[in-house]
Design a protein around this motif. Sequence first.
Motif: not given
Length: 266
Positions: A145-157, A187-201
């Motif tokens: 909130x302080x840095x106005x950063x949006x975290x988008x989380x998709x997927x589950x495993x 910040x994008x966080x994508x969960x695939x089959x037993x894996x987590x990918x965290x991408x910032x810019x």
Amino acid sequence: MFWSILSYQSFKRKLLTLENLKAVEDLPKAHLPSEVAYQVLINRLVAAEAQQVLDIKKEQDDLEGLVKMWSHQMKIPVSAMSLMIQTNQMSKQELKGQVFRLENDINNLLSYLKYKQENDDYRFTQISLKTSVSSVIKKFSSQCIAKKIQINLTGDSEVITDAKWLEFCLSQVIDNAIKYSPFESEIKIVINKQSIEIQDFGIGILKEDIPRLFEQGFTGYNGHEHQKATGLGLYMTKQILDRLGFDIVISSQIDQGTKVLIKKNK
């Protein structure tokens, strides 16, 4: 009987020599095979003891360095709060952020000491990766909130692991992503089959720093330049993920961002 007495006396002399021994070099020259074997054994014991002393000395030096490093790290939020008080410019949001940073550093120190002592049992259960990631995101909500950063989380495993220690590792990675991301970033966080990918810019990592990111105490250019790193977060993350059966791979480009892939071993 006579030879038994001689053998006993010889044995007593060896014990007396050993009790008065100050250095291996003081041992009398060996002649008999039994004496040679005896000296080989003594040399091994002395070498093992010397190595143990060196290991203890290194551990003490590491702990001393850790305390100095963490003391410096904790001075930053304390100094920031002190400055806000002196200048009468104390924003509730900024104060909350500095308190969170101080608490986070203290918790990381306690986790590190617990990890080094290896006295915490791992408890493996089947968990939802989305639930674990969401818990960590909630923990850092005020920073976002302080840095106005949006975290988008998709997927589950679902995986079988220790939820507490996995969340500790995720905290280190997501904390870094937030620290080195610009205002109003994503910040994008994508969960695939037993894996987590965290991408910032964010600002990215120097190419030459990437191979050393998991070394104990290594902070790299970003850590020195921005004074935000202790050099233990990713080191602990790698060690713990190894125990949990996960791989971690980091790729990055300067001014374009960093991607962290955490994947369960097969």
